[in-house]
Design a protein around this motif. Sequence first.
Motif, mmCIF file in Angstrom:
data_model
loop_
_atom_site.group_PDB
_atom_site.id
_atom_site.type_symbol
_atom_site.label_atom_id
_atom_site.label_comp_id
_atom_site.label_asym_id
_atom_site.label_seq_id
_atom_site.Cartn_x
_atom_site.Cartn_y
_atom_site.Cartn_z
ATOM 1 N N ASN A 28 0.833 -1.206 0.000
ATOM 2 C CA ASN A 28 0.000 0.000 0.000
ATOM 3 C C ASN A 28 0.870 1.260 0.000
ATOM 4 O O ASN A 28 0.575 2.223 -0.697
ATOM 5 N N PHE A 29 1.930 1.227 0.781
ATOM 6 C CA PHE A 29 2.767 2.417 0.948
ATOM 7 C C PHE A 29 3.397 2.860 -0.362
ATOM 8 O O PHE A 29 3.616 4.051 -0.573
ATOM 9 N N THR A 30 3.662 1.945 -1.273
ATOM 10 C CA THR A 30 4.275 2.313 -2.548
ATOM 11 C C THR A 30 3.364 3.209 -3.386
ATOM 12 O O THR A 30 3.842 3.906 -4.278
ATOM 13 N N HIS A 31 2.071 3.224 -3.099
ATOM 14 C CA HIS A 31 1.109 4.036 -3.852
ATOM 15 C C HIS A 31 0.926 5.447 -3.290
ATOM 16 O O HIS A 31 0.261 6.264 -3.913
ATOM 17 N N HIS A 32 1.481 5.716 -2.126
ATOM 18 C CA HIS A 32 1.292 7.034 -1.502
ATOM 19 C C HIS A 32 2.196 8.087 -2.129
ATOM 20 O O HIS A 32 3.343 7.817 -2.472
ATOM 21 N N ASN A 33 1.649 9.292 -2.231
ATOM 22 C CA ASN A 33 2.393 10.442 -2.720
ATOM 23 C C ASN A 33 2.754 11.303 -1.517
ATOM 24 O O ASN A 33 1.911 12.038 -0.997
ATOM 25 N N LEU A 34 3.995 11.219 -1.070
ATOM 26 C CA LEU A 34 4.422 11.942 0.140
ATOM 27 C C LEU A 34 4.489 13.451 -0.054
ATOM 28 O O LEU A 34 4.635 14.197 0.917
ATOM 29 N N ILE B 272 8.173 2.072 14.025
ATOM 30 C CA ILE B 272 7.783 2.453 12.677
ATOM 31 C C ILE B 272 8.486 1.515 11.701
ATOM 32 O O ILE B 272 9.704 1.338 11.798
ATOM 33 N N PRO B 273 7.749 0.913 10.773
ATOM 34 C CA PRO B 273 8.381 0.004 9.818
ATOM 35 C C PRO B 273 9.488 0.691 9.021
ATOM 36 O O PRO B 273 9.411 1.889 8.745
ATOM 37 N N SER B 274 10.479 -0.067 8.645
ATOM 38 C CA SER B 274 11.645 0.489 7.958
ATOM 39 C C SER B 274 11.270 1.179 6.648
ATOM 40 O O SER B 274 11.819 2.230 6.330
ATOM 41 N N PHE B 275 10.330 0.624 5.896
ATOM 42 C CA PHE B 275 9.986 1.220 4.606
ATOM 43 C C PHE B 275 9.357 2.602 4.769
ATOM 44 O O PHE B 275 9.496 3.457 3.900
ATOM 45 N N ILE B 276 8.702 2.850 5.888
ATOM 46 C CA ILE B 276 8.122 4.171 6.144
ATOM 47 C C ILE B 276 9.192 5.129 6.650
ATOM 48 O O ILE B 276 9.305 6.259 6.183
ATOM 49 N N ARG B 277 9.992 4.679 7.584
ATOM 50 C CA ARG B 277 11.054 5.532 8.133
ATOM 51 C C ARG B 277 12.005 5.987 7.021
ATOM 52 O O ARG B 277 12.405 7.143 6.981
ATOM 53 N N GLU B 278 12.332 5.101 6.090
ATOM 54 C CA GLU B 278 13.241 5.452 4.992
ATOM 55 C C GLU B 278 12.650 6.534 4.098
ATOM 56 O O GLU B 278 13.352 7.447 3.683
ATOM 57 N N LYS B 279 11.371 6.445 3.782
ATOM 58 C CA LYS B 279 10.740 7.400 2.863
ATOM 59 C C LYS B 279 10.358 8.710 3.543
ATOM 60 O O LYS B 279 10.411 9.762 2.925
ATOM 61 N N GLY C 151 11.732 10.012 6.436
ATOM 62 C CA GLY C 151 12.926 10.681 6.921
ATOM 63 C C GLY C 151 12.705 11.783 7.929
ATOM 64 O O GLY C 151 12.259 11.545 9.043
ATOM 65 N N ASP C 152 12.968 13.024 7.538
ATOM 66 C CA ASP C 152 12.913 14.178 8.437
ATOM 67 C C ASP C 152 11.510 14.504 8.960
ATOM 68 O O ASP C 152 11.382 15.220 9.938
ATOM 69 N N LYS C 153 10.479 14.005 8.310
ATOM 70 C CA LYS C 153 9.120 14.264 8.787
ATOM 71 C C LYS C 153 8.893 13.622 10.154
ATOM 72 O O LYS C 153 8.030 14.022 10.898
ATOM 73 N N LEU C 154 9.711 12.617 10.446
ATOM 74 C CA LEU C 154 9.573 11.930 11.727
ATOM 75 C C LEU C 154 10.585 12.467 12.693
ATOM 76 O O LEU C 154 10.632 12.255 13.828
#
Length: 131
Positions: free
Chosen positions: A30-36, A119-126, A128-131
């Motif tokens: 699901n996360f791959t479809h999000h536009n950050l 927080i899952p690694s795939f989210i933390r990587e994408k 980044g500074d927002k967290l």
Amino acid sequence: MPAELQYVDWKLIYIDKQISYKTWKQGKGNFTHHNLSNIIKVNRTELHETPYAITQKISKKGNVEYNFYDAKGNQYLQVADSDHGHKSEANYGLHGEHAHWYDKRTEAGIPIHGKAGEIPSFIREKMGDKL
């Protein structure tokens, strides 16, 4: 252990048992479809939103929550940048940043917010500074 898992994900699934590998894998898909770069600012978090939306809610104290929605517009994950002053969440991340998965539902189909976890690694990587 599946090769795609980093330690934090492996621990979340197999040691802390907060989610299943299936739920983690669905979340990653699901996360791959999000536009950050298109995060919707809201005053109230909803359980349903536009498919693949990301909402951002800022608390009165300045803490930020990001809410992630799947292809059907159902919230599947919430990520917070702090512990909200909760001792149980203070042990995660550097500043208490943590995630809550919505992988269970009531009989009426309402998503249930799971316990705090890393927080899952795939989210933390994408993110980044927002967290």
